[in-house]
Design a protein around this motif. Structure first.
Motif, PDB file in Angstrom:
ATOM      1  N   SER A  59       0.815  -1.207   0.000  1.00  0.00           N
ATOM      2  CA  SER A  59       0.000   0.000   0.000  1.00  0.00           C
ATOM      3  C   SER A  59       0.847   1.254   0.000  1.00  0.00           C
ATOM      4  O   SER A  59       1.941   1.281   0.553  1.00  0.00           O
ATOM      5  N   GLN A  60       0.342   2.293  -0.599  1.00  0.00           N
ATOM      6  CA  GLN A  60       0.962   3.609  -0.530  1.00  0.00           C
ATOM      7  C   GLN A  60       0.200   4.439   0.490  1.00  0.00           C
ATOM      8  O   GLN A  60      -0.198   5.554   0.229  1.00  0.00           O
ATOM      9  N   PHE A  61      -0.025   3.845   1.654  1.00  0.00           N
ATOM     10  CA  PHE A  61      -0.783   4.477   2.721  1.00  0.00           C
ATOM     11  C   PHE A  61      -0.042   5.738   3.158  1.00  0.00           C
ATOM     12  O   PHE A  61       1.080   5.678   3.635  1.00  0.00           O
ATOM     13  N   ASP A  62      -0.668   6.879   2.977  1.00  0.00           N
ATOM     14  CA  ASP A  62      -0.044   8.154   3.336  1.00  0.00           C
ATOM     15  C   ASP A  62      -0.781   8.723   4.541  1.00  0.00           C
ATOM     16  O   ASP A  62      -1.700   9.520   4.397  1.00  0.00           O
ATOM     17  N   GLY A  63      -0.413   8.271   5.700  1.00  0.00           N
ATOM     18  CA  GLY A  63      -1.064   8.686   6.931  1.00  0.00           C
ATOM     19  C   GLY A  63      -0.570   7.790   8.041  1.00  0.00           C
ATOM     20  O   GLY A  63       0.504   7.203   7.942  1.00  0.00           O
ATOM     21  N   ALA A  64      -1.338   7.668   9.103  1.00  0.00           N
ATOM     22  CA  ALA A  64      -0.974   6.794  10.210  1.00  0.00           C
ATOM     23  C   ALA A  64      -2.236   6.392  10.962  1.00  0.00           C
ATOM     24  O   ALA A  64      -3.236   7.108  10.937  1.00  0.00           O
ATOM     25  N   ILE A  65      -2.165   5.260  11.617  1.00  0.00           N
ATOM     26  CA  ILE A  65      -3.230   4.827  12.513  1.00  0.00           C
ATOM     27  C   ILE A  65      -2.834   5.297  13.906  1.00  0.00           C
ATOM     28  O   ILE A  65      -1.730   5.011  14.373  1.00  0.00           O
ATOM     29  N   TRP A  66      -3.713   6.028  14.559  1.00  0.00           N
ATOM     30  CA  TRP A  66      -3.464   6.620  15.887  1.00  0.00           C
ATOM     31  C   TRP A  66      -4.205   5.785  16.906  1.00  0.00           C
ATOM     32  O   TRP A  66      -5.433   5.681  16.851  1.00  0.00           O
ATOM     33  N   LEU A  67      -3.459   5.158  17.831  1.00  0.00           N
ATOM     34  CA  LEU A  67      -4.064   4.328  18.864  1.00  0.00           C
ATOM     35  C   LEU A  67      -3.634   4.836  20.238  1.00  0.00           C
ATOM     36  O   LEU A  67      -2.438   4.870  20.546  1.00  0.00           O
ATOM     37  N   GLN A  68      -4.580   5.224  21.065  1.00  0.00           N
ATOM     38  CA  GLN A  68      -4.273   5.686  22.411  1.00  0.00           C
ATOM     39  C   GLN A  68      -4.149   4.489  23.341  1.00  0.00           C
ATOM     40  O   GLN A  68      -4.981   3.582  23.321  1.00  0.00           O
ATOM     41  N   VAL A  69      -3.091   4.484  24.151  1.00  0.00           N
ATOM     42  CA  VAL A  69      -2.871   3.445  25.150  1.00  0.00           C
ATOM     43  C   VAL A  69      -2.744   4.096  26.528  1.00  0.00           C
ATOM     44  O   VAL A  69      -2.496   5.295  26.636  1.00  0.00           O
ATOM     45  N   ARG A  70      -2.925   3.305  27.585  1.00  0.00           N
ATOM     46  CA  ARG A  70      -2.801   3.852  28.940  1.00  0.00           C
ATOM     47  C   ARG A  70      -1.359   4.210  29.279  1.00  0.00           C
ATOM     48  O   ARG A  70      -1.083   5.226  29.896  1.00  0.00           O
ATOM     49  N   ASP A  71      -0.427   3.320  28.912  1.00  0.00           N
ATOM     50  CA  ASP A  71       0.975   3.515  29.250  1.00  0.00           C
ATOM     51  C   ASP A  71       1.823   3.059  28.069  1.00  0.00           C
ATOM     52  O   ASP A  71       1.897   1.866  27.776  1.00  0.00           O
ATOM     53  N   VAL A  72       2.454   4.005  27.400  1.00  0.00           N
ATOM     54  CA  VAL A  72       3.192   3.690  26.181  1.00  0.00           C
ATOM     55  C   VAL A  72       4.457   2.878  26.486  1.00  0.00           C
ATOM     56  O   VAL A  72       4.859   2.032  25.682  1.00  0.00           O
ATOM     57  N   SER A  73       5.050   3.055  27.655  1.00  0.00           N
ATOM     58  CA  SER A  73       6.227   2.249  28.017  1.00  0.00           C
ATOM     59  C   SER A  73       5.830   0.786  28.215  1.00  0.00           C
ATOM     60  O   SER A  73       6.559  -0.118  27.787  1.00  0.00           O
ATOM     61  N   ASP A  74       4.691   0.548  28.857  1.00  0.00           N
ATOM     62  CA  ASP A  74       4.190  -0.821  28.994  1.00  0.00           C
ATOM     63  C   ASP A  74       3.898  -1.422  27.619  1.00  0.00           C
ATOM     64  O   ASP A  74       4.188  -2.595  27.368  1.00  0.00           O
ATOM     65  N   ALA A  75       3.311  -0.620  26.727  1.00  0.00           N
ATOM     66  CA  ALA A  75       3.010  -1.091  25.369  1.00  0.00           C
ATOM     67  C   ALA A  75       4.300  -1.444  24.636  1.00  0.00           C
ATOM     68  O   ALA A  75       4.367  -2.455  23.932  1.00  0.00           O
ATOM     69  N   ALA A  76       5.350  -0.639  24.799  1.00  0.00           N
ATOM     70  CA  ALA A  76       6.642  -0.907  24.150  1.00  0.00           C
ATOM     71  C   ALA A  76       7.214  -2.229  24.637  1.00  0.00           C
ATOM     72  O   ALA A  76       7.699  -3.048  23.839  1.00  0.00           O
ATOM     73  N   ALA A  77       7.142  -2.473  25.943  1.00  0.00           N
ATOM     74  CA  ALA A  77       7.654  -3.728  26.503  1.00  0.00           C
ATOM     75  C   ALA A  77       6.855  -4.924  25.995  1.00  0.00           C
ATOM     76  O   ALA A  77       7.425  -5.959  25.635  1.00  0.00           O
ATOM     77  N   GLU A  78       5.537  -4.776  25.945  1.00  0.00           N
ATOM     78  CA  GLU A  78       4.674  -5.858  25.460  1.00  0.00           C
ATOM     79  C   GLU A  78       4.973  -6.180  23.999  1.00  0.00           C
ATOM     80  O   GLU A  78       5.075  -7.348  23.613  1.00  0.00           O
ATOM     81  N   LEU A  79       5.122  -5.150  23.174  1.00  0.00           N
ATOM     82  CA  LEU A  79       5.414  -5.364  21.757  1.00  0.00           C
ATOM     83  C   LEU A  79       6.791  -5.998  21.565  1.00  0.00           C
ATOM     84  O   LEU A  79       6.969  -6.858  20.697  1.00  0.00           O
ATOM     85  N   ALA A  80       7.767  -5.581  22.373  1.00  0.00           N
ATOM     86  CA  ALA A  80       9.114  -6.162  22.276  1.00  0.00           C
ATOM     87  C   ALA A  80       9.065  -7.662  22.571  1.00  0.00           C
ATOM     88  O   ALA A  80       9.729  -8.456  21.885  1.00  0.00           O
TER      89      ALA A  80
END
Length: 130
Positions: A59-80
């Motif tokens: 895709s040539q998707f020109d934008g971004a999906i915006w997702l609000q999370v409670r704690d972005v550091s926790d989200a980073a650890a979970e994704l890692a």
């Protein structure tokens, strides 16, 4: 015109891989499934991953999906732990939001956002009556 609902529709090059990313890596809950597609809850919106109608090319998707999370550091650890590479680690932006960026399997940018307690988005800026 009255807008009653909305969703983002993605037509990935590899349906199963993208389905697994949104379902397993991001952990989005399934709103509904139909032959050839899956719709996920994404806060107050929906993200649909469709196996039909795409060109088969990235895709040539020109934008971004915006997702609000409670704690972005926790989200980073979970994704890692799930093997998702970060495009950009969490950082507080000049506009006050804490943002982290990843990409889906087709390269669609996804910004995960934490809104600090003192940010204007969280404050009631109306004048108090009285």
């Amino acid at each position: 015109m009255d807008i009653l609902s909305s969703r983002i529709i993605l037509r990935p090059t590899d349906y199963e891989r993208t389905l697994a990313f949104y379902r397993d890596s991001l952990g989005l809950a399934i709103a509904r499934e139909y032959p050839g597609g899956t719709v996920f809850f994404a806060g107050q919106s929906l993200i649909e991953v469709a196996a039909h109608g795409g060109s088969g090319r990235p895709s040539q998707f020109d934008g971004a999906i915006w997702l609000q999370v409670r704690d972005v550091s926790d989200a980073a650890a979970e994704l890692a732990l799930k093997g998702v590479a970060l495009d950009r680690a969490p950082v507080q932006e000049p506009w006050g939001l804490i943002e982290m960026w990843v990409r889906d399997p087709d390269g669609v940018p996804i910004v995960l956002v934490e809104i600090p307690p003192d940010h204007p988005i969280r404050r009631d800026t109306r004048r108090s009556a009285g």
